[in-house]
Design an enzyme around this catalytic site. Structure first.
Site, PDB file in Angstrom:
ATOM      1  N   LYS A 160      -8.084  14.317   4.498  1.00 41.21           N
ATOM      2  CA  LYS A 160      -7.262  13.102   4.497  1.00 41.21           C
ATOM      3  C   LYS A 160      -6.203  13.284   5.571  1.00 41.21           C
ATOM      4  CE  LYS A 160      -6.438  14.014   0.053  1.00 41.21           C
ATOM      5  NZ  LYS A 160      -6.816  12.724  -0.522  1.00 41.21           N
ATOM      6  N   ARG A 161      -5.436  12.223   5.876  1.00 39.69           N
ATOM      7  CA  ARG A 161      -4.338  12.392   6.820  1.00 39.69           C
ATOM      8  C   ARG A 161      -3.448  13.548   6.368  1.00 39.69           C
ATOM      9  NH1 ARG A 161      -3.852   8.494  11.143  1.00 39.69           N
ATOM     10  NH2 ARG A 161      -1.892   9.574  11.545  1.00 39.69           N
ATOM     11  N   LYS A 174     -14.680   8.290  -3.759  1.00 33.63           N
ATOM     12  CA  LYS A 174     -15.929   8.608  -3.059  1.00 33.63           C
ATOM     13  C   LYS A 174     -16.459   9.963  -3.509  1.00 33.63           C
ATOM     14  CE  LYS A 174     -14.023   6.002   0.763  1.00 33.63           C
ATOM     15  NZ  LYS A 174     -13.187   6.113   1.973  1.00 33.63           N
ATOM     16  N   LYS A 189       0.985  14.598   0.639  1.00 30.25           N
ATOM     17  CA  LYS A 189      -0.388  14.867   0.195  1.00 30.25           C
ATOM     18  C   LYS A 189      -0.586  16.352  -0.133  1.00 30.25           C
ATOM     19  CE  LYS A 189      -2.279  10.991   2.893  1.00 30.25           C
ATOM     20  NZ  LYS A 189      -2.983  10.102   1.936  1.00 30.25           N
ATOM     21  N   HIS A 246       0.799  -1.235   0.000  1.00 25.41           N
ATOM     22  CA  HIS A 246       0.000   0.000   0.000  1.00 25.41           C
ATOM     23  C   HIS A 246       0.823   1.272   0.000  1.00 25.41           C
ATOM     24  CE1 HIS A 246      -3.990  -1.826   0.813  1.00 25.41           C
ATOM     25  NE2 HIS A 246      -3.282  -2.755   1.429  1.00 25.41           N
ATOM     26  N   THR A 280      -8.490   6.688  -1.986  1.00 27.45           N
ATOM     27  CA  THR A 280      -9.832   6.119  -2.105  1.00 27.45           C
ATOM     28  C   THR A 280     -10.891   7.198  -1.907  1.00 27.45           C
ATOM     29  OG1 THR A 280      -9.466   5.362   0.157  1.00 27.45           O
ATOM     30  CG2 THR A 280      -9.415   3.700  -1.565  1.00 27.45           C
TER      31      THR A 280
END
Ligand code: 26V
Length: 822
Positions: free
Chosen positions: A557-558, A669, A563, A365, A665
């Site tokens: 998100k985290r 969504k 990111k 992952h 992910t």
């Protein structure tokens, strides 16, 4: 949705029957009277009533698998990020409206009691949530699957933001009990640690080796039923709790040593006390390895026990069981399965190795170097001496077999070794998982390519058939039907009720509706509804008013440098400056929404949260912004908050440095709910742009290859880039000078300095491209017909990102089990 059970010809109606059941649970299980019941009492009563409806199918599912001797799938994961279960369960059982009506007759609002259920937050982020989606999809597809993990007493910490800084508070989801779980004290296994290995010649070919641990504790099973869509099949999530062998050492207690008498209990039970709150950052502690081995050993003992009870022959294991390792966290399973087969079942080494590889498979992952697990050899030798021997043997036989194939390249042998020699001797868990598995998969096409080219390049050369791609997906039951019932209603009206049974195929039929003004209007009205719900949550929790006519621009998100929340924040600052400096421009109103947790030890991520809050406070208080820009950081992002935020998003931020986000992910969504994506060509965004169409997204920035090229050339000093971009320079300068931190003007000096001098995550490098992509967003928003057409097409074309599709691929390619769709 009209998926409700129809009433029988005689007897009470389903609503009446459910109501009576709720009242009975309230009275006999909760011990309360309707007149003095709190919301939580009602929640418990409804959950228990709902649970009654799945127990029969649960038994039946298990009995069928037994009868038909199906192959079973075991999903081993240190994380399951489940969230709430009440609506999930009611909705999959087709009882949602029945329950709502039954409660209404009792003057209780389903919405209110839904809110009191705590989130089961037994995971950090994407990896744990994926495991939860997979569990639901496996039940929906009728796979005989068990999830195995740890029943953490405390899930992921609760984030409190105080003066803009993240504080971590203990999470206590079990305080009021858990109506979904069944404790199974009779299902219990011994788990050993430490000690030594005894060699015994029992006259056989090989000496018999027996591990004699010097510490033993017990794993106790707790089962949660997982109900699939339409309730047909019900699987089990089995979570282990650590217990000491004895609750009290009476002798010590009687001698007056009251604390010493329970010391073993504390030590043993610490294993299932708390989830590791880090994602993609090194954990490294002994407790983490103990957690990993604890749940792996209990799960393997349990599944071997079940296998022997059903089939009576250990050798048929690969035909009757498929074990999926969710990341390297359960990789010790390779050594533990070998130990069980060789030491306990007395299978010859080579045969045991063949069985192990045929049974196990592994999903990777992340490629981030800091997240690739490895354990010091010294720690392994102390905690798991027999496993360390086994790992050495696997390694030795492997290297021998390569030499036998005339492979002598020293660098290659070193890189595929299970032991890392460079930074103190360590066991490479990724290599162990790879060698011990017949299948290794990545989670998006790009990520899988990069696995083949980078981390597993040499192993891939040796075993070119092993790596395959299984692009992630999400369960539409939760992430569309439950979070967006209004949109789901419109989809059902447009395409028919059976859309709900095969959305991954049927959603495409929505495409023509994108050209219908009436449908687009409905679609936009549902978004407005969701935006108002989010706005009132923000008003309630933060006291900030949001204009629901503005673009809701969301990054949740985290918090992690890769990111690139910083890129979004710099854009926010640049937009703020532009709104002030260029007042005649027709700026499109924006609401910037941020949420996410930082690992407790990740200082830079915590500073990013502080910056977001500093920027929000400054901008929201500045009247010259004229309501054109609002910024909010919503504390304590979790599954339940995601369920409110995602349907309310107009714009989904998926802006990681290309090559670093394995899949993502939430991107799926958001698109499923009709948000448009602004994103890089990273992870599953790549496949989204292919399936949805890049013209219905805002793709920008460097590709993974370009990022790699720049890193290799060492071009990380961005001084020239900053000098060439007025907007970037202006934004950086404001942050650096302390415009947003007047109380501590130097707070962000080092952060800005690093962005300019050592731009590892390409924040400065991608800034201009991002700015222009954001202006394309503004332009598109000003053409509503075009915007909402794209929005509808996002929903229509997101079908492929269903976790049913993903699980179908695992079933066919890796596990070799049929699904109920075959
Ligand atoms: C790593 C570590 C390292 C040590 C401490 C605790 C801990 C906990 C979790 C992890 C795993 C990080 C990997 C991960 O979460 N990957 C994410 O997996 C998602 C599902 O495949 C994927 O969508 C995300 O892109 C990816 O970052």
């Amino acid at each position: 949705m009209s998926t409700e059970q129809t009433s029988a010809t005689s007897g009470p109606t389903p609503v009446e029957a459910f109501k009576q059941n709720i009242l009975a649970k309230l009275k006999y299980a909760v011990g309360k009277d309707p007149r003095n019941a709190y919301s939580h009492d009602w929640f418990e009563a409804v959950a228990l009533a709902a649970r009654d409806h799945l127990v029969d199918n649960w038994e039946e599912t298990e009995a069928q698998v037994d009868r038909k001797q199906h192959k079973r799938v075991y999903y081993l994961s240190l994380e399951f990020l489940i969230g709430r279960l009440l609506v999930d369960c009611l909705s999959n059982l087709g009882l949602l409206e029945t329950a709502r009506a039954a409660l209404a007759e009792l003057d209780v609002d389903l919405e209110t009691i839904r809110q009191v259920e705590p989130d089961a937050a037994l995971g950090n982020g994407g990896l744990g949530r994926l495991a939860a989606c997979f569990m639901e999809s496996m039940a929906t597809l009728g796979l005989a699957a068990h999830g195995y993990g740890i029943r953490y007493e405390h899930g992921l910490f609760k984030q409190v933001v105080s003066d803009g800084w993240q504080q971590e508070h203990t999470e206590t989801w079990l305080d009021f009990g858990n109506p979904w779980e069944f404790e199974r004290p009779e299902v219990s296994y011994n788990i050993g640690f430490g000690g030594s290995v005894r060699t015994e010649d029992d006259g056989g070919e090989m000496p018999r080796l027996t591990w004699e641990p010097n510490e033993t504790l017990r794993a106790i099973a707790y089962d949660t039923p997982v109900v699939g869509w339409r309730g047909s099949s019900v699987n089990t999530l089995r979570l282990w709790r650590a217990r000491a062998m004895e609750d009290l050492q009476l002798e010590r207690f009687n001698a007056g040593d009251h604390f010493g008498a329970v010391a073993d209990v504390v030590r043993a039970e610490s294993i299932s006390r708390v989830l590791y709150p880090a994602d993609s950052t090194e954990a490294g502690q002994e407790l983490r390895l103990r957690q990993e081995y604890f749940f792996v050993s209990a799960s393997l003992q349990d599944l071997l026990h079940r296998h022997m009870a059903a089939h009576g022959d250990i050798r048929s294991l690969p035909d009757k069981a498929a074990i999926q390792l969710n990341d390297t966290h359960p990789a010790i399973a390779v050594a533990e399965l070998m130990r069980q087969l060789v030491d306990v079942y007395r299978i010859d080494w080579n045969e045991a190795w063949g069985m192990t590889v045929a049974t196990l498979s592994y999903t990777n992952h992340t490629l981030l170097p800091e997240a690739l697990e490895s354990w010091p050899v010294s720690l392994m030798e102390r905690l798991l001496p027999r496993h360390m021997q086994i790992i050495y043997l696997i390694n030795a036989y492997h290297i021998d077999s390569l030499r036998a194939q005339d492979i002598h390249d020293f660098d290659l042998l070193r890189s595929v070794s299970l032991i890392e020699e460079d930074h103190g001797r360590r066991v490479r868990m990724g290599n162990l998982a790879f060698l011990g598995s017949h299948s290794i998969n990545g989670v998006s096409a790009l990520h899988t390519d990069l696995m083949r080219e980078t981390v597993f390049r040499d192993l891939h050369r040796l075993y070119p058939q092993r790596i395959s791609n299984k692009t992630n997906g999400v369960t539409f039951r939760r992430w569309l039907y439950q979070v967006n019932p209004l949109l789901t209603g419109s989809l059902v009206d447009a395409l028919g009720e059976n859309l709900l049974d095969a959305p991954e195929e049927r959603l495409r039929d929505l495409e023509p509706h994108a050209d219908k003004a009436g449908f687009r209007k409905q679609f936009a009205a549902h978004r407005q509804h969701s935006k108002r719900a989010l706005a009132s949550l923000v008003q309630e929790r933060l006291g900030i008013h949001l204009d629901t006519e503005a673009i809701f621009d969301v990054q949740v998100k985290r918090i992690h440098e890769y990111k690139r929340q910083l890129l979004n924040l710099l854009h926010t600052v640049a937009l703020y400056q532009a709104i002030r400096n260029e007042p005649t421009t027709d700026w499109v109103p924006r609401v910037k929404i941020f949420a996410g947790k930082a690992a407790a030890s990740y200082h830079q991520a915590k500073l990013i949260i502080k910056l977001a809050n500093d920027i929000a406070r400054t901008i929201n208080a500045d009247p010259t912004v004229r309501g054109l820009l609002k910024v909010v950081f919503i504390p304590n992002y979790n599954v339940s908050l995601a369920e409110v935020i995602i349907p309310a998003a107009d714009l989904s931020e998926q802006i990681s440095t290309a090559g670093l986000e394995a899949s993502g992910t939430s991107n799926m969504k958001f698109a499923l709910n009709g948000a448009l994506t602004i994103g890089t060509l990273d992870g599953a965004n790549v496949e989204m742009s292919q399936l949805i169409g890049a013209e219905h997204m805002f793709i920008f920035g460097m590709t993974a290859a370009q990022v790699e090229q720049r890193k290799r050339a060492g071009e990380l000093d961005m001084s020239a880039v900053v000098a060439g971009s007025e907007r970037l320079a202006g934004a950086l300068e404001a942050v650096r000078r302390g415009v947003f931190s007047p109380d501590d003007p130097q707070r962000y000096e080092a952060l800005v300095e690093q962005l300019v001098r050592d731009d590892r995550f390409m924040v400065c490098a991608d800034f201009d491209a991002y700015w222009h992509a954001q202006r394309r967003v503004d332009a598109a928003w000003q053409k509503p017909a075009q915007w909402w057409k794209s929005a509808v097409l996002n929903t229509a074309r997101a079908g492929w990102f269903s976790s049913d599709r993903t699980i179908g691929e695992y079933a066919v390619d890796i596990w070799k089990v049929p699904t109920n769709r075959d």
